[in-house]
Design an enzyme around this catalytic site. Structure first.
Site, PDB file in Angstrom:
ATOM      1  N   MET A  39     -14.999 130.133  40.520  1.00 37.67           N
ATOM      2  CA  MET A  39     -14.111 130.508  41.625  1.00 37.67           C
ATOM      3  C   MET A  39     -12.891 131.221  41.080  1.00 37.67           C
ATOM      4  SD  MET A  39     -14.260 127.202  44.176  1.00 37.67           S
ATOM      5  CE  MET A  39     -14.298 125.962  42.867  1.00 37.67           C
ATOM      6  N   CYS A  92     -20.830 138.876  43.623  1.00 39.38           N
ATOM      7  CA  CYS A  92     -19.510 139.063  44.225  1.00 39.38           C
ATOM      8  C   CYS A  92     -19.495 140.334  45.071  1.00 39.38           C
ATOM      9  CB  CYS A  92     -18.432 139.151  43.145  1.00 39.38           C
ATOM     10  SG  CYS A  92     -16.774 139.312  43.829  1.00 39.38           S
ATOM     11  N   HIS A 138     -26.672 132.029  45.823  1.00 34.79           N
ATOM     12  CA  HIS A 138     -25.812 131.835  46.993  1.00 34.79           C
ATOM     13  C   HIS A 138     -26.628 132.269  48.204  1.00 34.79           C
ATOM     14  CE1 HIS A 138     -21.610 132.047  48.897  1.00 34.79           C
ATOM     15  NE2 HIS A 138     -22.490 132.234  49.859  1.00 34.79           N
ATOM     16  N   GLY A 197     -23.534 127.639  48.204  1.00 33.39           N
ATOM     17  CA  GLY A 197     -23.164 128.153  49.522  1.00 33.39           C
ATOM     18  C   GLY A 197     -23.131 127.101  50.606  1.00 33.39           C
ATOM     19  N   GLY A 198     -23.272 125.824  50.244  1.00 28.23           N
ATOM     20  CA  GLY A 198     -23.368 124.776  51.255  1.00 28.23           C
ATOM     21  C   GLY A 198     -22.072 124.108  51.647  1.00 28.23           C
ATOM     22  N   ALA A 214     -18.642 124.948  45.507  1.00 31.56           N
ATOM     23  CA  ALA A 214     -17.459 125.794  45.372  1.00 31.56           C
ATOM     24  C   ALA A 214     -16.316 125.262  46.223  1.00 31.56           C
ATOM     25  CB  ALA A 214     -17.798 127.241  45.740  1.00 31.56           C
TER      26      ALA A 214
END
EC number: 1.3.1.91
Length: 493
Positions: free
Chosen positions: A19, A116, A183, A215-216, A242
């Site tokens: 991150m 990204c 992701h 991504g959850g 994340a």
């Protein structure tokens, strides 16, 4: 620090996602404390890393990768050496390999960011831009797998078509990488869009290497037990967390979330112990506070302009003072043991005016510094611009600067953490010895203020000079203007 080649396993792991601005050393260590098995650093660009020099920091017991401007780009320590993955942003196989070889003895794995969607990344052909160039993906990953003795992974986003996604990941697997993080959104989707668990599942069922689901956060993961539910929903080998970890790193703790203030205090302790820059510390704490930024404690954090003030806002003032004393004592002990490493400025010191002072940013307005005041005075007096010459001590990487004004040299006897601070300190010595205002709060130079106000009108058609951020904007801005694209940046790209 050297760890065993290819020793990192990606099966059945809880992982802290990469991150931007969040995945620095204090957050990584905190995540490990709470139960994370693997921690990723924030994405670091290959060109920036290739300018860095590897430095062993004996005072902090860290390994630092330091840019030419003396800024620490990546810092790691023995505690995480077998579990930290270095993520790079790259669009070139040879540069990627050069970076991997630079850091491979200090990390457990090498990862390439291929997801990204931010413009700063895609414009350089990095991040999600790679998803449309599978030949380049294959070259980068194959080069890394063959050229480094660390396990190589990549982190991608899904493509609009399931067929295209599966074709891509199968091609990626053939490069010999050890795992792939997915992701479950495409490059145009943001956190408010649902994560595609079924696509991650299809990838996991297609590949033989570990698939790491990402991504959850929020929709699926709000507490520790949800992590396993998300893993099962995606049939993944492991889960990468994340935003949920950014909000409260104790999400990795099997016993449940710890009180936020306890978590923040623990984070601050690591930040002070490892000399994390206060702006980064403040940013990460703001992400944890979220809607509590308007609370009394949030307002204190908002106003903090140093690590010490952050500590005081959380009742850790005594801890800060004790830690600084310990670090100073360690530094002094190292200097005493290696006197040859104590370097003095190269000039003949007989004619240098010296004072034992340091520059304290808190004592000055955001837009004014002693260097500005000294330069303005030299211009008014029609003197040549001040000339700064700075040296760095090898043993502790501290700096000392000598400024020359009208053929007279000025220097502080106290050393500073950075070249910029040392130059400001030297300017203060000159100004004070001449009895001149140095721009401290309450004594701002009228000429500086006038120049500041008139600057935008001098050339209406020219580029505007961006004013420095006001105190607290670093903390406040993400929660005032944070749009969906910014949230996506925090999701680890």
């Amino acid at each position: 620090m050297i760890v065993n080649s290819l020793s990192l396993c990606y099966h059945n792991k809880l992982i802290l996602a990469p991150m931007v601005r969040v995945g620095t050393l204090p957050m990584r260590l905190l995540a490990l404390d709470y139960g994370a098995d693997i921690v990723y650093c924030e994405e670091l660009i290959d060109l920036k890393m290739l300018q860095c020099k590897r430095v062993v920091n004996e005072v902090l017991s860290t390994v630092d990768f330091v840019a030419p401007d003396d800024r620490v780009v990546f810092r790691t320590c023995e505690r995480e050496q077998s579990r930290v993955v270095f993520q790079m942003g790259t669009s070139d196989a040879e540069r990627a390999l050069a970076v991997a070889r630079l850091v491979e003895n200090d990390v457990a794995g090498i990862d390439v960011n291929m997801g990204c969607p931010k413009e700063y990344s895609t414009k350089g052909g990095m991040g999600a831009a790679l998803l449309s160039d599978p030949d380049k993906i294959e070259k980068i990953l194959s080069t890394l797998v063959k050229g480094t003795h660390r396990p190589v992974t990549c982190k991608i986003r899904i493509l609009p078509s399931l067929e295209d996604t599966l074709n891509l990941v199968k091609r990626i697997e053939r490069t010999g990488i050890s795992a792939i993080a997915v992701h479950g959104r495409n490059r145009d989707e943001r956190p408010q869009h649902p994560v595609s668990c079924e696509v991650i599942r299809a990838i996991a069922e297609t590949l033989s290497i570990p698939v790491i689901a990402n991504g959850g956060s929020h929709d699926h993961i709000q507490q520790h037990v949800d992590i396993e539910d998300f893993r099962q929903a995606t049939a993944a080998s492991s889960v990468m967390v994340a935003r949920a970890a950014m909000w409260n790193p104790s999400i990795f703790l099997k016993d449940g979330l710890r009180p936020l203030e306890e978590v923040m205090q623990k984070y601050i302790r690591y930040a002070v112990q490892y000399d994390n820059h206060y702006t980064n510390t403040k940013y990460c704490l703001c992400q944890m506070l979220r809607e509590q930024l308007e609370s009394p404690q949030g307002r204190l954090l908002h106003a903090a302009q140093s690590s010490q003030e952050i500590c005081e806002a959380f009742g850790l003032g005594a801890f800060y003072e004790e830690t600084i004393r310990e670090l100073d004592a360690r530094r002094a002990d190292l200097l005493a043991k290696t006197p040859e490493a104590v370097e003095e400025p190269a000039e003949d010191t007989s004619g240098i005016i010296k004072m034992a002072i340091r520059f304290d940013r808190r004592a000055y307005p955001p837009q004014i510094t002693p260097k500005m005041c000294l330069l303005e005075w030299c211009r008014r007096e029609k003197l040549p611009q001040p000339v700064y010459e700075t040296v760095q001590r090898t043993i502790d990487r501290m700096f000392c600067s000598v400024v020359t004004v009208a053929e007279q040299k000025y220097q502080s006897t106290l050393w500073d953490k950075s070249k910029k601070l040392a130059e400001q300190t030297a300017a203060i010595v000159c100004l004070r010895s001449q009895g001149l205002p140095e721009g401290r709060l309450g004594e701002e130079s009228p000429s500086l203020n006038k120049r500041k106000r008139e600057a935008p009108d001098q050339d209406p058609g020219g580029p505007r000079v961006q004013e420095p951020a006001l105190p607290g904007e670093i903390c406040k801005k993400p929660f005032v203007t944070l749009d969906s694209s910014e949230e996506n940046l925090l999701e680890g790209c």
